[in-house]
Design a protein around this motif. Structure first.
Motif, PDB file in Angstrom:
ATOM      1  N   GLU A  27       1.311  -1.341  -0.215  1.00 48.24           N
ATOM      2  CA  GLU A  27      -0.364   0.085  -0.083  1.00 48.24           C
ATOM      3  C   GLU A  27       1.127   0.900   0.366  1.00 48.24           C
ATOM      4  O   GLU A  27       0.924   2.043  -0.367  1.00 48.24           O
ATOM      5  N   ASP A  41      -4.717 -11.099  -2.519  1.00 49.31           N
ATOM      6  CA  ASP A  41      -5.975 -10.264  -3.252  1.00 49.31           C
ATOM      7  C   ASP A  41      -5.081  -9.123  -3.086  1.00 49.31           C
ATOM      8  O   ASP A  41      -5.347  -8.029  -3.547  1.00 49.31           O
ATOM      9  N   ALA A  42      -5.176  -8.816  -0.949  1.00 49.44           N
ATOM     10  CA  ALA A  42      -4.874  -7.023  -0.668  1.00 49.44           C
ATOM     11  C   ALA A  42      -3.249  -6.977  -1.800  1.00 49.44           C
ATOM     12  O   ALA A  42      -3.900  -5.119  -1.907  1.00 49.44           O
ATOM     13  N   GLN A  88      -2.122  -7.079  -3.985  1.00 43.78           N
ATOM     14  CA  GLN A  88      -2.908  -7.538  -6.241  1.00 43.78           C
ATOM     15  C   GLN A  88      -2.948  -6.445  -5.846  1.00 43.78           C
ATOM     16  O   GLN A  88      -3.457  -5.290  -6.926  1.00 43.78           O
ATOM     17  N   GLN A  89      -4.670  -6.383  -4.832  1.00 47.93           N
ATOM     18  CA  GLN A  89      -4.781  -5.096  -5.316  1.00 47.93           C
ATOM     19  C   GLN A  89      -4.485  -3.552  -4.520  1.00 47.93           C
ATOM     20  O   GLN A  89      -4.641  -2.655  -5.513  1.00 47.93           O
ATOM     21  N   THR A  97      -2.888  -3.064  -8.427  1.00 48.10           N
ATOM     22  CA  THR A  97      -3.417  -2.537  -9.316  1.00 48.10           C
ATOM     23  C   THR A  97      -4.038  -0.674  -8.866  1.00 48.10           C
ATOM     24  O   THR A  97      -3.823  -0.395  -9.609  1.00 48.10           O
ATOM     25  N   ALA A  98      -3.725  -0.644  -7.646  1.00 49.59           N
ATOM     26  CA  ALA A  98      -4.442   0.572  -7.513  1.00 49.59           C
ATOM     27  C   ALA A  98      -2.783   2.425  -7.985  1.00 49.59           C
ATOM     28  O   ALA A  98      -3.262   3.091  -8.262  1.00 49.59           O
ATOM     29  N   LYS A 111      -3.170   2.025 -11.504  1.00 48.09           N
ATOM     30  CA  LYS A 111      -4.007   3.126 -11.526  1.00 48.09           C
ATOM     31  C   LYS A 111      -3.818   4.164 -11.727  1.00 48.09           C
ATOM     32  O   LYS A 111      -4.432   5.879 -12.474  1.00 48.09           O
ATOM     33  N   ALA A 146      -5.201  -4.262 -13.515  1.00 48.58           N
ATOM     34  CA  ALA A 146      -5.746  -5.358 -13.134  1.00 48.58           C
ATOM     35  C   ALA A 146      -4.511  -6.685 -13.447  1.00 48.58           C
ATOM     36  O   ALA A 146      -4.551  -7.494 -12.803  1.00 48.58           O
TER      37      ALA A 146
END
Length: 202
Positions: free
Chosen positions: A74, A130-131, A133-134, A137-138, A141, A156
């Protein structure tokens, strides 16, 4: 050794770090509650005072390291618009590989009860791949919104490919053997971002 009855600051992390050192040195078979507490320089019964048993301890260790890695992923938010997209991703992926030692990730697999507890933790919402990966992706983007990624780039899928490669490396690599992760990730990013990363303006 810490005196009996005296609170130990950051005991949980101290035990987790000790377990990582034991596994790195002696392998999964060398991980016992006594080995962990001896490595952490704590009383023999400390681990069982704070965890139901070694399986719960192992599960909590794996869940903690995944949560820590998700927080690191993050932190990509802070890199938006800086350096290069490929460089930012590579630095974070390599940091995540260091934060998730293969021996620790595979540890739960050697203990069915620990594997079950770990899986239950993930199903209950604990951060996992998954976290991560998110977060990737964020980040992609955000870079896309700033014009540093092509407008038609499939962010993605790029994130999924990165996480899939991370998973593969964590499950299969043997430190000191084969290609270095830096080389593998660099080559992967060159393919994934070949036409997606936009050159800096001006």
């Amino acid at each position: 050794m810490s005196p009996r009855g005296v609170a130990i600051p950051d005991l949980r992390e101290r035990l987790f770090a000790a377990a990582e050192r034991v596994v790195a040195r002696d392998g999964a078979a060398g991980l016992t509650s006594r080995a962990v507490t001896a490595e952490a320089d704590c009383g023999k019964g400390v681990l069982h005072t704070h965890f139901a048993g070694l399986d719960e301890f192992v599960a909590e260790l794996v869940l903690d390291r995944f949560a820590r890695s998700a927080r690191q992923a993050e932190a990509l938010d802070e890199k938006v618009g800086r350096a290069t997209v490929a460089g930012n991703l590579q630095s974070v992926v390599l940091a995540l590989l260091d934060a998730l030692p293969p021996a620790v990730v595979g540890l739960a697999l050697t203990r069915p009860a620990a594997a079950l507890r770990t899986r239950e933790g993930f199903q209950a919402g604990a951060p996992a791949f998954d976290a991560i990966q998110q977060a990737f992706t964020a980040y992609l983007k955000a870079e896309q919104g700033g014009g540093r990624m092509a407008a038609d780039a499939d962010t993605a899928t790029i994130a999924l490919a990165l996480v899939g490669t991370m998973h593969h490396l964590l499950m299969t690599r043997v430190p000191g053997h084969g290609e270095e992760p830096e080389t593998i990730i660099g080559r992967l990013l060159a393919v994934l971002l070949g036409g997606a990363e936009q050159p800096p303006m001006g």
